[in-house]
Motif scaffolding. Structure first.
Motif, PDB file in Angstrom:
ATOM      1  N   HIS A   1       0.815  -1.211   0.000  1.00  0.00           N
ATOM      2  CA  HIS A   1       0.000   0.000   0.000  1.00  0.00           C
ATOM      3  C   HIS A   1       0.856   1.271   0.000  1.00  0.00           C
ATOM      4  CE1 HIS A   1      -3.420   2.351   2.226  1.00  0.00           C
ATOM      5  NE2 HIS A   1      -3.372   2.616   0.933  1.00  0.00           N
ATOM      6  N   ASN A   2       0.589   2.162  -0.929  1.00  0.00           N
ATOM      7  CA  ASN A   2       1.315   3.436  -0.977  1.00  0.00           C
ATOM      8  C   ASN A   2       0.993   4.293   0.246  1.00  0.00           C
ATOM      9  OD1 ASN A   2       3.220   5.025  -2.305  1.00  0.00           O
ATOM     10  ND2 ASN A   2       1.675   6.227  -3.389  1.00  0.00           N
ATOM     11  N   ASN A   3      -0.217   4.233   0.705  1.00  0.00           N
ATOM     12  CA  ASN A   3      -0.667   4.805   1.986  1.00  0.00           C
ATOM     13  C   ASN A   3      -0.157   6.208   2.307  1.00  0.00           C
ATOM     14  OD1 ASN A   3      -2.080   4.790   4.377  1.00  0.00           O
ATOM     15  ND2 ASN A   3      -0.435   3.853   5.534  1.00  0.00           N
ATOM     16  N   MET A   4      -0.485   7.145   1.435  1.00  0.00           N
ATOM     17  CA  MET A   4      -0.165   8.554   1.699  1.00  0.00           C
ATOM     18  C   MET A   4      -1.326   9.156   2.483  1.00  0.00           C
ATOM     19  SD  MET A   4       1.382   9.458  -2.074  1.00  0.00           S
ATOM     20  CE  MET A   4       1.830  11.161  -1.639  1.00  0.00           C
ATOM     21  N   TRP A   5      -1.474   8.699   3.727  1.00  0.00           N
ATOM     22  CA  TRP A   5      -2.653   9.062   4.509  1.00  0.00           C
ATOM     23  C   TRP A   5      -2.742  10.551   4.841  1.00  0.00           C
ATOM     24  CZ3 TRP A   5      -1.574  11.157   9.195  1.00  0.00           C
ATOM     25  CH2 TRP A   5      -0.316  10.878   9.739  1.00  0.00           C
ATOM     26  N   ASN A   6      -1.613  11.220   4.873  1.00  0.00           N
ATOM     27  CA  ASN A   6      -1.604  12.666   5.128  1.00  0.00           C
ATOM     28  C   ASN A   6      -1.300  13.401   3.824  1.00  0.00           C
ATOM     29  OD1 ASN A   6      -1.588  15.150   6.405  1.00  0.00           O
ATOM     30  ND2 ASN A   6       0.419  14.882   7.341  1.00  0.00           N
ATOM     31  N   ALA A   7      -2.058  13.060   2.783  1.00  0.00           N
ATOM     32  CA  ALA A   7      -1.779  13.573   1.438  1.00  0.00           C
ATOM     33  C   ALA A   7      -1.858  15.090   1.349  1.00  0.00           C
ATOM     34  CB  ALA A   7      -2.750  12.946   0.430  1.00  0.00           C
ATOM     35  N   GLY A   8      -2.623  15.708   2.240  1.00  0.00           N
ATOM     36  CA  GLY A   8      -2.759  17.160   2.216  1.00  0.00           C
ATOM     37  C   GLY A   8      -1.453  17.882   2.490  1.00  0.00           C
ATOM     38  N   GLU A   9      -0.531  17.233   3.201  1.00  0.00           N
ATOM     39  CA  GLU A   9       0.767  17.839   3.512  1.00  0.00           C
ATOM     40  C   GLU A   9       1.907  17.151   2.767  1.00  0.00           C
ATOM     41  OE1 GLU A   9       1.638  18.376   7.665  1.00  0.00           O
ATOM     42  OE2 GLU A   9      -0.487  18.538   8.189  1.00  0.00           O
ATOM     43  N   ALA A  10       1.580  16.080   2.056  1.00  0.00           N
ATOM     44  CA  ALA A  10       2.628  15.261   1.453  1.00  0.00           C
ATOM     45  C   ALA A  10       3.018  15.710   0.055  1.00  0.00           C
ATOM     46  CB  ALA A  10       2.174  13.805   1.394  1.00  0.00           C
ATOM     47  N   GLY A  11       4.266  15.413  -0.300  1.00  0.00           N
ATOM     48  CA  GLY A  11       4.741  15.606  -1.653  1.00  0.00           C
ATOM     49  C   GLY A  11       4.512  14.324  -2.442  1.00  0.00           C
ATOM     50  N   PRO A  12       5.005  14.234  -3.669  1.00  0.00           N
ATOM     51  CA  PRO A  12       4.787  13.058  -4.508  1.00  0.00           C
ATOM     52  C   PRO A  12       5.503  11.807  -3.996  1.00  0.00           C
ATOM     53  CG  PRO A  12       6.336  14.553  -5.549  1.00  0.00           C
ATOM     54  CD  PRO A  12       5.787  15.283  -4.365  1.00  0.00           C
ATOM     55  N   GLU A  13       4.909  10.657  -4.301  1.00  0.00           N
ATOM     56  CA  GLU A  13       5.484   9.388  -3.882  1.00  0.00           C
ATOM     57  C   GLU A  13       5.059   8.302  -4.871  1.00  0.00           C
ATOM     58  OE1 GLU A  13       5.919   8.129   0.378  1.00  0.00           O
ATOM     59  OE2 GLU A  13       4.196   6.860  -0.156  1.00  0.00           O
ATOM     60  N   THR A  14       6.000   7.495  -5.321  1.00  0.00           N
ATOM     61  CA  THR A  14       5.703   6.415  -6.260  1.00  0.00           C
ATOM     62  C   THR A  14       6.215   5.098  -5.707  1.00  0.00           C
ATOM     63  OG1 THR A  14       5.828   7.890  -8.178  1.00  0.00           O
ATOM     64  CG2 THR A  14       6.067   5.528  -8.598  1.00  0.00           C
ATOM     65  N   LEU A  15       5.340   4.094  -5.714  1.00  0.00           N
ATOM     66  CA  LEU A  15       5.684   2.768  -5.219  1.00  0.00           C
ATOM     67  C   LEU A  15       5.746   1.800  -6.397  1.00  0.00           C
ATOM     68  CD1 LEU A  15       4.214   0.978  -2.123  1.00  0.00           C
ATOM     69  CD2 LEU A  15       4.280  -0.212  -4.318  1.00  0.00           C
ATOM     70  N   ARG A  16       6.802   0.977  -6.425  1.00  0.00           N
ATOM     71  CA  ARG A  16       6.964  -0.037  -7.470  1.00  0.00           C
ATOM     72  C   ARG A  16       7.217  -1.386  -6.798  1.00  0.00           C
ATOM     73  NH1 ARG A  16       9.444   4.644  -9.337  1.00  0.00           N
ATOM     74  NH2 ARG A  16       8.690   5.367 -11.386  1.00  0.00           N
ATOM     75  N   ALA A  17       6.407  -2.386  -7.170  1.00  0.00           N
ATOM     76  CA  ALA A  17       6.494  -3.688  -6.512  1.00  0.00           C
ATOM     77  C   ALA A  17       6.687  -4.820  -7.504  1.00  0.00           C
ATOM     78  CB  ALA A  17       5.236  -3.933  -5.690  1.00  0.00           C
ATOM     79  N   CYS A  18       7.632  -5.702  -7.182  1.00  0.00           N
ATOM     80  CA  CYS A  18       7.810  -6.945  -7.932  1.00  0.00           C
ATOM     81  C   CYS A  18       7.062  -8.075  -7.231  1.00  0.00           C
ATOM     82  CB  CYS A  18       9.291  -7.289  -8.032  1.00  0.00           C
ATOM     83  SG  CYS A  18      10.210  -6.177  -9.136  1.00  0.00           S
TER      84      CYS A  18
END
Length: 290
Positions: A99-116
């Motif tokens: 789960h990328n889980n950017m639960w505080n997205a209002g204060e967060a910057g960009p985030e990318t998750l990559r899974a094998c």
């Protein structure tokens, strides 16, 4: 410090060192068929399944050796099966949920998750230089579809892990366990095990120490059901006896007797990357319950 696919109400976000609302956002129940697109939430009062509102903390952060920049896990994810930049994007694989889980997205910057795979993935995150917990990308296992089962039903609750933070910014790499529910509900307890810490401070006060498996942890707790075992030295891989830690916390009166265990997650709580891009890599994770 908090994880969830189920949309639970977001608690007040605690600062880096406070109990974040990640669990509230991170508690995503394992979705059905794995798909390589996106979907799902999670994080509580510490930052994985849910976390309280982040607030700045003037308390000095416990010191733990940051990861050496040159040391990287041997295993790497070269051809991802799943990629998402969705704040709530997630993927089911092997009975676990990434789960990328950017639960505080209002204060967060960009985030990318990559899974094998559920036990082989990485995330690249760019977070501002401020003290609130922003995200808790993690892999977690939901017990009985998050309805949970009593801890005393199990003789063994153990886990293996291998994860490494960037060694820069403010973050903690940690397990996040939800007991008696998931998120910020009444009577819910959150137990965290920090395996690596870079300038982060748990919620509450330092009450005691706990030693097991050759590692010593400072134990922090607040009066809202949050407990954190903070390793005094960075552990980039290993195993933890979660049943023993839960039992110890019960004996100390920090959590209720025989709680249900609803979710077990492991990931990183990002407070800050200093404004630049930072990477967290996970190369092993498993949960054994019997």
């Amino acid at each position: 410090m908090l994880t969830v696919l189920l949309a639970i109400s977001f608690p007040v976000v605690a600062g880096c060192g406070g109990k974040p609302v990640d669990g509230v956002a991170a508690v995503a129940p394992v979705p059905l068929p794995p798909s390589a697109s996106s979907a799902a939430p999670a994080s509580p009062p510490s930052s994985s399944a849910s976390s309280p509102a982040p607030s700045s903390s003037s308390r000095p952060a416990p010191s733990a050796a940051p990861a050496p920049p040159s040391a990287t896990p041997v295993r790497s994810c070269r051809t991802p099966e799943f990629t998402t930049s969705d704040p709530d994007g997630g993927w089911s694989d092997g009975g676990y949920y990434v789960h990328n889980n950017m639960w505080n997205a209002g204060e967060a910057g960009p985030e990318t998750l990559r899974a094998c795979a559920y036990d082989n993935w990485y995330v690249e995150s760019t977070q501002p230089d401020s003290t609130s917990v922003k995200t808790y990308p993690n892999v977690h296992k939901d017990i009985n579809n998050q309805n949970g089962k009593p801890v005393n039903d199990y003789s063994v609750i153990k886990s293996t892990f291998a994860g490494r933070g960037p060694g820069t910014g403010v973050y903690d790499v940690a397990y996040d366990l939800w007991l008696n529910g998931v998120g910020d509900g009444k009577g819910v307890s959150e137990l965290m095990v920090w395996t690596e810490n870079n300038k982060q401070v748990p919620s509450g006060d330092k009450l005691s120490t706990y030693t097991a498996g050759g590692a010593t942890y400072d134990v922090w707790a607040d009066d809202e059901g949050y407990v954190a075992f903070v390793s005094r030295s960075a552990q980039y891989s290993g195993s933890v006896d979660l049943k023993a830690m839960i039992g110890w916390a019960i004996a100390k009166g920090l959590i209720p007797a025989n709680p249900t265990i609803n979710q077990i997650g492991y990931g990183i709580e990002f407070c800050s990357t200093g404004g630049g891009k930072a990477r967290f890599t996970l190369s092993d994770f498993s949960v054994t319950m019997s």
